[in-house]
Scaffold this active site. Structure first.
Site, PDB file in Angstrom:
ATOM      1  N   ASP A   1       0.881  -1.047   0.050  1.00 59.86           N
ATOM      2  CA  ASP A   1       0.069  -0.031  -0.084  1.00 59.86           C
ATOM      3  C   ASP A   1       0.784   1.199   0.015  1.00 59.86           C
ATOM      4  O   ASP A   1       1.757   1.300   0.675  1.00 59.86           O
ATOM      5  CB  ASP A   1      -0.895  -0.145   1.278  1.00 59.86           C
ATOM      6  CG  ASP A   1      -0.345   0.333   2.648  1.00 59.86           C
ATOM      7  OD1 ASP A   1      -0.104   1.606   2.912  1.00 59.86           O
ATOM      8  OD2 ASP A   1       0.452  -0.666   3.293  1.00 59.86           O
TER       9      ASP A   1
ATOM     10  N   CYS B   1      -5.695   8.298 -21.098  1.00 58.38           N
ATOM     11  CA  CYS B   1      -4.741   8.184 -22.376  1.00 58.38           C
ATOM     12  C   CYS B   1      -5.601   7.931 -23.691  1.00 58.38           C
ATOM     13  O   CYS B   1      -5.261   8.354 -24.824  1.00 58.38           O
ATOM     14  CB  CYS B   1      -3.665   7.139 -22.179  1.00 58.38           C
ATOM     15  SG  CYS B   1      -2.377   7.214 -21.210  1.00 58.38           S
TER      16      CYS B   1
ATOM     17  N   HIS C   1      -5.017   7.748 -14.658  1.00 59.47           N
ATOM     18  CA  HIS C   1      -3.928   7.340 -15.242  1.00 59.47           C
ATOM     19  C   HIS C   1      -2.831   6.427 -14.304  1.00 59.47           C
ATOM     20  O   HIS C   1      -2.573   5.272 -14.691  1.00 59.47           O
ATOM     21  CB  HIS C   1      -3.049   8.363 -15.968  1.00 59.47           C
ATOM     22  CG  HIS C   1      -1.871   7.975 -16.309  1.00 59.47           C
ATOM     23  ND1 HIS C   1      -1.923   7.056 -17.652  1.00 59.47           N
ATOM     24  CD2 HIS C   1      -0.484   7.857 -16.127  1.00 59.47           C
ATOM     25  CE1 HIS C   1      -0.619   6.646 -17.971  1.00 59.47           C
ATOM     26  NE2 HIS C   1       0.280   7.267 -16.950  1.00 59.47           N
TER      27      HIS C   1
END
Length: 404
Positions: free
Chosen positions: A290, A342, A368
Site C-alpha cells: 500500500d 490516455c 492514469h
C-alpha cells in the site's frame, strides 16, 4: 484464521522469492502480487468508488486514525460500515493507527515522513517540530492536528475502532520507529509492539482477518527476533513495517533478513510503492503493497510512463506534465497505456488543465497513475506464472518494457 479468509500460493519463481497467489476474503479476492491504493479517509483522493470499480481496483487501504478523528467510527458503523459508507464492495484493509505514533512523533522531530523521505541517508535535519505523541506501554496519546485535543489509542481501542469500521483485514497495533532511532529505543519499541500484538489478537473482531506487524528498524538481530515472534502468533497475515533503514539498499537488506524466516501466510509491505520498489520487493517475496505515492505524485503533475516511452531525466518511470515541452504535444501520456485518460486526452490538454488548476486534471491524472500501477502488477503476475519475472524486471529496469 478468520472466517472467510484464506491465502493460496499458486506458483513460485524458481530463481527468486517472488510468488503468485490469491487472498480470498468475504468480499472478494485479491490476486497477488498486488498494489493496494490508499483511501485515507474512505476515499482514494480525486476518484469515486465508480472509478475504482472501472479501473479494476481489487482492494483499498483506509486509515483508522484519520477516520476515527475526522468522521468517527460510530457514525460509519451506523451507516453500515466502510463498504456501504463509500459504496465500495471489495476488500478493505485498515491500519491500526500505530503509524501515527511515528508520523506525529519522531517523524516530526526528525523531519522524516511518507510525504518527504523515509530514507534520510544518514542526515539529521536541522528542522525539529513538536512531538505530538506520548508513548507508554499502555498505548499512545496523540495531539490531534484536527481539533488540537489529545486522544488515546491502545490495542483494545484500535481493534474496537477497526471492528466498527467493518474492514475485512486489520492491522495489529504497533509502534513504528524512525531510521534515526538508536538500538536501545528500537528494541524497546519492538518489545512494546510484541506485547501489543498479543493484546490485538485478544481483542480483535473474529470476523476480520488480522495481520501482525514485524518491527525492529535496521538492526538485523531485532528484525529476525521480531519476525520469529510475530510468526509464532496466530495472525492471518504478516506485515513488515517501521524503519527500513537509510536508503533503498537497506530496505532490501531488511527484507532479506526477514522474508526467508516467514511461512506461507500473505506478506504485506507497509507504505512502499514506487515502481522500482515493486520489482525489488516482489523479487524478495512480498505479496501486497500500500502506498500514497501514485495518487500523490499525480496531483503534483507527475504521470507514470513506461520507460520505453521515454520518462524524464530524473526518473525514467514518469514525466512532469507541467513542463513546457508538452505545450503542443498531441500524444497521450503513454502511447502504450489503455487507460481512459490516455484514450481521451493529449499531453497538451493535461498540461493545460494542470497549469490552469482545473479540478478535472486531478481525476484524469489519478485515473492514469492508478490504472498504470494495476496493469504493471498484472504484468508481474503474468510473468511469475510464465516463469519470466526476472526477465520482465530486467527489461523494465533497462527501459525496454511497456505495461501489459
Amino acid at each position: 484464521m478468520a472466517e472467510h479468509f484464506s491465502f493460496e500460493v499458486l506458483k513460485r519463481s524458481r530463481t527468486t522469492l517472488a510468488r503468485l497467489g490469491v487472498i480470498r476474503t468475504r468480499r472478494g479476492i485479491i490476486e497477488t502480487p498486488q498494489f493496494i491504493p490508499v483511501a485515507t479517509v474512505a476515499s482514494v483522493r480525486a476518484l469515486g468508488s465508480d472509478d475504482l470499480r472501472a479501473l479494476g481496483v481489487q482492494a483499498i487501504f483506509a486509515n483508522t486514525y484519520h477516520l476515527h478523528l475526522r468522521t468517527g467510527e460510530d457514525l460509519i458503523r451506523r451507516m453500515g460500515g466502510l463498504h456501504r459508507f463509500m459504496s465500495f464492495d471489495g476488500p478493505i484493509f485498515t491500519d491500526s493507527g500505530g503509524f501515527q505514533a511515528f508520523s506525529l512523533g519522531l517523524g516530526r522531530e526528525h523531519n522524516i515522513s511518507k510525504i518527504g523521505s523515509i530514507f534520510p541517508h544518514g542526515r539529521r535535519s536541522a528542522e525539529r517540530r513538536e512531538n505530538l505523541t506520548r508513548i507508554t506501554d499502555e498505548g499512545v496519546a496523540f495531539k490531534s492536528l484536527v481539533d488540537g485535543g489529545w486522544h488515546f489509542i491502545d490495542p483494545r481501542s484500535a481493534m474496537r475502532i477497526q471492528s466498527r469500521l467493518g474492514s475485512d483485514i486489520v492491522m495489529a497495533f504497533d509502534e513504528c520507529t524512525s531510521p534515526l532511532s538508536d538500538y536501545d529505543y528500537t528494541r524497546e519499541a519492538m518489545e512494546r509492539t510484541h506485547r501489543w500484538a498479543v493484546q490485538s489478537l485478544r481483542y480483535h473482531d473474529r470476523r476480520q482477518a488480522i495481520y501482525g506487524i514485524i518491527q525492529g528498524g535496521w538492526f538485523e538481530d531485532l528484525r529476525r527476533e521480531s519476525a520469529d515472534f510475530i510468526k509464532s502468533l496466530p495472525f492471518d497475515g504478516i506485515a513488515i513495517g517501521g524503519s527500513l533503514g537509510n536508503c533503498k539498499a537497506d530496505m532490501h537488506q531488511v527484507l532479506e533478513w526477514v522474508v526467508p524466516r516467514l511461512d506461507a501466510r500473505p506478506r504485506h509491505l507497509l507504505g512502499i510503492g514506487e515502481i522500482p520498489d515493486i520489482f525489488e520487493c516482489v523479487e524478495r517475496g512480498i505479496d501486497t503493497f500500500d502506498c500514497v505515492h501514485p495518487t500523490r505524485i499525480a496531483r503534483r503533475g507527475n504521470l507514470y510512463i513506461s520507460p520505453a516511452s521515454g520518462g524524464c531525466l530524473e526518473n525514467k518511470f514518469r514525466i512532469s506534465i507541467k513542463s513546457s515541452v508538452f505545450k503542443d504535444d498531441k500524444r497521450p501520456v503513454d502511447p502504450r497505456c489503455g487507460c481512459p485518460t490516455c484514450r481521451m486526452y493529449s499531453r497538451a490538454y493535461l498540461r493545460h488543465l494542470y497549469i490552469s488548476n482545473e479540478l478535472s486534471y486531478f481525476r484524469a491524472a489519478t485515473v492514469h497513475n492508478v490504472y498504470f500501477m494495476l496493469r504493471l502488477m498484472e504484468s508481474i503476475r503474468k510473468s511469475i506464472r510464465s516463469g519470466k519475472f526476472s526477465a520482465l524486471k530486467r527489461r523494465w529496469m533497462k527501459g525496454e518494457q511497456a505495461p501489459g
